[in-house]
Design an enzyme around this catalytic site. Structure first.
Site, short mmCIF file in Angstrom:
data_model
loop_
_atom_site.label_atom_id
_atom_site.label_comp_id
_atom_site.label_asym_id
_atom_site.label_seq_id
_atom_site.Cartn_x
_atom_site.Cartn_y
_atom_site.Cartn_z
N ASN A 16 -1.26 -9.77 -9.64
CA ASN A 16 -2.29 -8.76 -9.43
C ASN A 16 -1.96 -7.54 -10.29
OD1 ASN A 16 -2.92 -6.36 -6.84
ND2 ASN A 16 -4.45 -7.23 -8.18
N GLY A 17 -3.00 -6.88 -10.81
CA GLY A 17 -2.78 -5.65 -11.57
C GLY A 17 -3.26 -5.74 -13.00
N CYS A 67 0.83 -1.20 0.00
CA CYS A 67 0.00 0.00 0.00
C CYS A 67 0.87 1.26 0.00
CB CYS A 67 -0.92 0.01 1.21
SG CYS A 67 -2.05 1.43 1.24
#
Length: 336
Positions: A208-209, A97
């Protein structure tokens, strides 16, 4: 080395302000077996706040993974124990994050610069619980955009017993970009994710992405073990049902109306407990995305659920306004 439930073909990403318990229950109706992640919860919040409330979830959500943020090995181990005791199937460490608030707390993506600390947190958590402990991270941060920088983080974790790694296929820019911008502006680098799987063949690597379509999932799974959907799963949740039908041939693709019917008992139970309708229906606005009447559905649902005394009739009204009943594979009248 233990491989986690992340080896299932796809999962739904942890998303702050989005993947709360009401969202996860909804997603479970669409994807019966895909791993679901909580929003990131800080280890400090569990130590000093209302841990029972923060860790509450419905049994229907299994398999469900608790994502933790923090950088104190003792505190992270304690938080992991709380999560395991609450019944979570896995514990995931947030090392990705990029928000200012997360950086100020010395966790999230900034921890990529402290691989020894990440290893210590992981080792302490793994020793504290029997369920798998996993890591989710970016490919790099700021000017540290190299395979060598990423390997410096991963190698100590694998040596400490890491079985599953989730890689967001972008670096994070910690100064100058907002969290929202960090989800789109840094370019995707799928090849680096593929390289990690090649370097660590026994490691379960989840990409992911930018994953949006069934074709995307198949393409990436030729190189990694599984994929994780974020914005696509939230903004176009019916994609989860389509993916479930694709990877589990015995699974019948439900209509959008079927999904609403199945969500209704849960919603009415929560309403009876004092939860406002908006807290649940805000996660449903994308259900009719891409079909005629979808825009009107979103507007009526958002406006109607805002009333303090709103109940399920708001959903009935909004569903009835979806003009293309064939697109919902069923008569809109069924929702009532």
């Amino acid at each position: 080395m233990t491989v986690s439930t992340a080896s299932y073909p796809f999962s739904v990403a942890p998303m702050i302000d989005w993947t709360d318990r009401h969202c996860r229950y909804f997603h479970r109706l669409l994807a019966p077996h895909a791993p679901l992640y909580t929003e990131m919860i800080t280890a400090a919040a569990l130590e000093h706040g209302d841990a029972a409330r923060l860790l509450a979830f419905d049994a229907a959500e299994h398999p469900v993974i608790l994502q933790l943020g923090g950088s104190d090995p003792r505190q992270m181990a304690s938080a992991a124990r709380r999560g395991a005791a609450a019944g979570f199937d896995e514990i995931n460490i947030n090392v990705g994050c990029p928000s200012d608030r997360v950086q100020s707390g010395r966790f999230g993506a900034c921890l990529m610069a402290e691989p020894a600390l990440v290893r210590d947190c992981f080792a302490a958590m793994r020793a504290a619980v029997a369920v798998p402990v996993t890591v989710k991270t970016r490919l790099g941060i700021d000017d540290h955009d190299s395979l060598e920088f990423l390997l410096a983080l991963i190698e100590p974790l694998v040596a400490a017993g890491l079985g599953t790694l989730v890689l967001h296929a972008r670096i994070a820019i910690l100064s100058g970009l907002s969290p929202k911008q960090n989800r789109t502006i840094p370019p995707l680098n799928y090849e680096r994710v593929y390289t990690i799987k090649q370097r660590f063949p026994d490691l379960c690597v989840v990409l992911n992405g930018g994953v949006q379509s069934i074709a995307d999932v198949h393409r990436h799974r030729a190189h990694v073990d599984a994929v994780m959907l974020g914005r696509e799963a939230y903004n176009n949740p019916y994609r989860l049902a389509e993916l479930s039908a694709e990877f589990e041939p015995a699974t019948t693709l439900p209509s959008r109306i079927d999904v609403l019917q199945r969500y209704r008992p849960y919603a009415e139970q929560q309403l009876a407990r004092g939860v406002r309708l908006h807290h649940m229906t805000r996660h449903l606005t994308g259900l009719f995305n891409g079909i005629a009447g979808g825009r009107r559905w979103r507007r009526l649902l958002s406006e109607g659920a805002a009333a303090r005394d709103a109940d399920w009739r708001v959903v009935e009204t909004a569903a009835a306004a979806v003009q293309d009943s064939a697109g919902a594979n069923s008569s809109v009248a069924e929702v009532g």
